[in-house]
Design an enzyme around this catalytic site. Structure first.
Site, mmCIF file in Angstrom:
data_model
loop_
_atom_site.group_PDB
_atom_site.id
_atom_site.type_symbol
_atom_site.label_atom_id
_atom_site.label_comp_id
_atom_site.label_asym_id
_atom_site.label_seq_id
_atom_site.Cartn_x
_atom_site.Cartn_y
_atom_site.Cartn_z
ATOM 1 N N CYS A 1 35.368 36.854 45.001
ATOM 2 C CA CYS A 1 35.990 35.904 45.518
ATOM 3 C C CYS A 1 35.974 35.770 47.006
ATOM 4 O O CYS A 1 34.989 35.609 47.408
ATOM 5 C CB CYS A 1 38.046 35.778 45.216
ATOM 6 S SG CYS A 1 38.769 34.468 45.670
ATOM 7 N N HIS B 1 37.110 35.993 39.277
ATOM 8 C CA HIS B 1 37.589 37.081 38.825
ATOM 9 C C HIS B 1 36.659 37.811 37.592
ATOM 10 O O HIS B 1 37.777 37.413 36.856
ATOM 11 C CB HIS B 1 38.772 37.477 38.931
ATOM 12 C CG HIS B 1 39.824 37.179 40.201
ATOM 13 N ND1 HIS B 1 38.922 38.072 40.916
ATOM 14 C CD2 HIS B 1 40.297 36.412 41.095
ATOM 15 C CE1 HIS B 1 40.261 37.572 43.132
ATOM 16 N NE2 HIS B 1 40.524 36.060 42.840
ATOM 17 N N GLU C 1 36.679 40.280 36.262
ATOM 18 C CA GLU C 1 37.486 41.904 36.060
ATOM 19 C C GLU C 1 38.421 41.722 34.424
ATOM 20 O O GLU C 1 38.817 42.027 34.381
ATOM 21 C CB GLU C 1 37.839 42.661 37.533
ATOM 22 C CG GLU C 1 39.225 41.373 38.087
ATOM 23 C CD GLU C 1 38.815 40.985 38.687
ATOM 24 O OE1 GLU C 1 37.695 40.151 38.999
ATOM 25 O OE2 GLU C 1 39.600 40.910 39.678
HETATM 26 N N1 GLN Z 1 41.229 34.050 50.266
HETATM 27 C C1 GLN Z 1 40.439 33.764 49.998
HETATM 28 C C2 GLN Z 1 40.864 32.100 49.414
HETATM 29 O O1 GLN Z 1 42.113 31.921 49.168
HETATM 30 C C3 GLN Z 1 39.776 34.439 49.075
HETATM 31 C C4 GLN Z 1 40.909 34.569 47.664
HETATM 32 C C5 GLN Z 1 40.375 35.718 46.495
HETATM 33 O O2 GLN Z 1 40.172 36.680 47.135
HETATM 34 N N2 GLN Z 1 42.139 35.729 45.741
HETATM 35 O O3 GLN Z 1 40.283 31.505 48.862
#
Ligand code: GLN
Length: 547
Positions: free
Chosen positions: A380, A519, A521
């Site tokens: 992310c 994600h 994970e």
């Molecule tokens: N802050 C970033 C976004 O909102 C990444 C979010 C995250 O890593 N879950 O896109």
């Protein structure tokens, strides 16, 4: 109609109710039953989406896009049953529903009270999907006696009476403290905790007693006598080297048998525990250790990255190595050379996160991994920063950055390689974000499909070109820069099916450098390690052989 098991805790918090619930779920599955696990949280936040990971640990995201408590992650990791929006509820959500109904006039001008209106709302929640499984396991957060938990306790008490006799049982977790001076386990706190439960009309059927020492038979008898439970229903829970031993350990102590006895299910189907034996074997019989750095911001509270830590453990199990995870605070090298902090690690993982703090350090970590050819997994924000690093240091866009950081400071400082997405497609529907919406529930959340490029590294790892993974973010890598970056070797190897949203990037001239917008994970299990984590650990083993 499902049988209900209510799981409560007493004496102290953090006894491992979530783990006990998850392990019991796995044991019931091993005996051929279908299960669903739920968490009822007494706090007043409407959902954990906006709660600080420092305080509350990670936010676990479900396929259907709910932001939930991390206990749902345990449930999924042990049972493999995908958690749903309707598996998690807080007092805040319950009250907010009740107040919304009141405003709408649904209660026809009646006086709105905790009993019956709030308790009915909780019972309605408990009833959802009760014809879908054999057992519904419902964990009540907090500890018996907490003021805000009372409506939940009252609701489950009523619920057990609404149902036919024998359809609901109560399992209570307590602590048996050990007094070294007298060499004794003390049962009094457990007795008090059970009294507290009984005073609100709940008589536990099963007591799970956490203890650092073996519980002598004499103490077990005493607990049974004073707490009004059967002796076989006093189940010991000892400390374990790995949480994944919990199903086998609880089985040895007779938890699943006690539960089936309490429901008078006889004869009890025999359990098939082969999966958990294999898991335990993979934990204990390992060959070597790899050192992996998680370069993050919330390093003070490891629970903030709970699922990542677990997924790395699963990756280790897939390769039969021990994974030693170290937490590196990215802010430390915001202004310093990262090399002294990162040298010696066999792989580097940059996890998700929000806000600008620590991002320059994480960008340096990505650069370090790229230049030194150390395996890198960016998740992310960790992917977004890897793209910014590529844009700045390889494609010559010195001011590349994310709109997220400019929004925070209110200044235009960056060329937005990562931008704020206002509209996207989910399934067949278009999702639109209103201007000004930026807190809670305004993210791209839940499961989305991605298409992987034929012949890419990730397509090889997944063994397919179409995947589905969970998301939780507001910003996206802008495809405007894709061509330029690809020319410099950063391949956009996974895209949303409409080709607009980059899902995966990988360096073509690097042994293992992958950034994912989602994600992975959240979907890894000890008995089914996520392919990205399994292969990341494999790459770390290779690096460890080089040094
Ligand atoms: N802050 C970033 C976004 O909102 C990444 C979010 C995250 O890593 N879950 O896109």
């Amino acid at each position: 109609m499902a049988r209900y098991i209510f799981i409560t805790g007493g004496v102290v918090s953090s006894l491992g109710k979530g783990l006990a619930s998850a392990a019991l779920g796995a044991l019931l599955q091993a005996r051929g039953f279908s299960v669903r696990l739920r968490k009822l949280d007494p706090y007043l936040n409407v959902d954990p989406g906006t709660m600080s990971p420092f305080e509350h640990g990670e936010v676990f995201v479900t396929d259907d896009g709910a932001e939930t408590d991390l206990d749902l992650g345990h449930y999924e990791r042990f049972t493999g049953v995908p958690a749903r929006m309707t598996d998690s509820v807080s007092s805040g959500r319950i009250y907010s529903n009740v107040l919304e109904k009141e405003r709408r006039g649904d209660y026809l001008g009646k006086t709105i009270q905790v009993v019956p209106h709030v308790t009915n709302e909780i019972k309605d929640f408990l009833n959802i999907g009760d014809d879908e499984v054999d057992f519904m396991l419902c964990e009540i957060g907090g500890t018996v006696g907490d003021i805000e938990g009372l409506p939940f306790f009252e609701a489950i008490r009523q619920f057990s009476h609404d149902r036919p006799r024998g359809q609901c049982i109560f399992m209570h977790l307590t602590l048996l403290p050990y007094l070294a001076a007298s060499g004794e386990l003390k049962t009094k706190p457990t007795q008090h905790s059970v009294k507290e439960l009984q005073s609100i009309g709940i008589a536990p059927d099963i007591l799970v007693c956490r203890s650092e020492h073996p519980i002598p038979d004499k103490e077990r008898e005493k607990i049974a006598l004073f707490c009004n439970v059967r002796k076989e229903a006093v189940v010991a829970a000892y400390d374990l080297a790995s949480i994944y031993e919990a199903p086998l350990a609880y089985h040895r102590e007779g938890l699943d048998q006690a539960v089936l006895d309490a429901f008078q299910i006889s004869p009890a189907p025999r359990p098939d525990l082969a999966v958990w034996r294999d898991v335990a074997d993979r934990i204990h019989k390992t060959d070597g250790t790899v050192n992996i750095a998680i370069v993050g911001k919330y390093v003070q509270l490891e629970d903030a990255y709970k699922s990542i830590k677990e997924a790395l453990t699963h990756g280790g199990m897939a390769n039969r190595v021990k994974v030693n995870v170290e937490w590196v605070d990215a802010e430390v090298f915001d202004t310093q050379d990262p090399a002294p902090h990162l040298e010696g690690f066999h792989a580097i993982l940059v996890p998700g996160g929000f806000g600008e703090r620590g991002t320059e350090g994480k960008i340096k970590a990505a650069q370090f991994a790229r230049e030194r050819k150390i395996p890198y997994l960016g998740i992310c924000l960790g992917m977004q920063l890897a793209v910014i690093e590529a844009a700045r240091n390889v494609a010559g866009m010195a001011t590349a950055g994310s709109e997220e950081f400019d929004h925070e400071t209110g200044q235009k400082r960056f060329e937005p390689v990562v931008y704020h997405l206002k509209e996207w497609v989910q399934g067949n529907a278009k999702v639109r974000r209103k201007v000004g919406d930026d807190k809670g529930g305004t993210m791209r959340l839940g499961a989305y499909d991605a298409t992987l490029k034929e012949g890419s590294k990730v397509a090889g790892i997944y063994g397919t070109t179409s995947i589905e993974e969970r998301h939780r973010h507001r910003y996206e890598v802008d495809i405007k820069y894709m061509e330029n970056l690809e020319e410099h070797g950063l391949r956009f190897s996974g895209m949303s099916p409409d080709g607009r949203l980059p899902e995966i990037v990988e360096w073509t001239n690097h042994p293992w450098f992958i950034g994912v917008q989602f994600h992975p994970e959240l979907k890894s299990k000890p008995f089914a390690p996520h392919p990205l984590f399994a292969d990341f650990v494999r790459a770390a083993i290779e690096t460890s052989r080089l040094v």
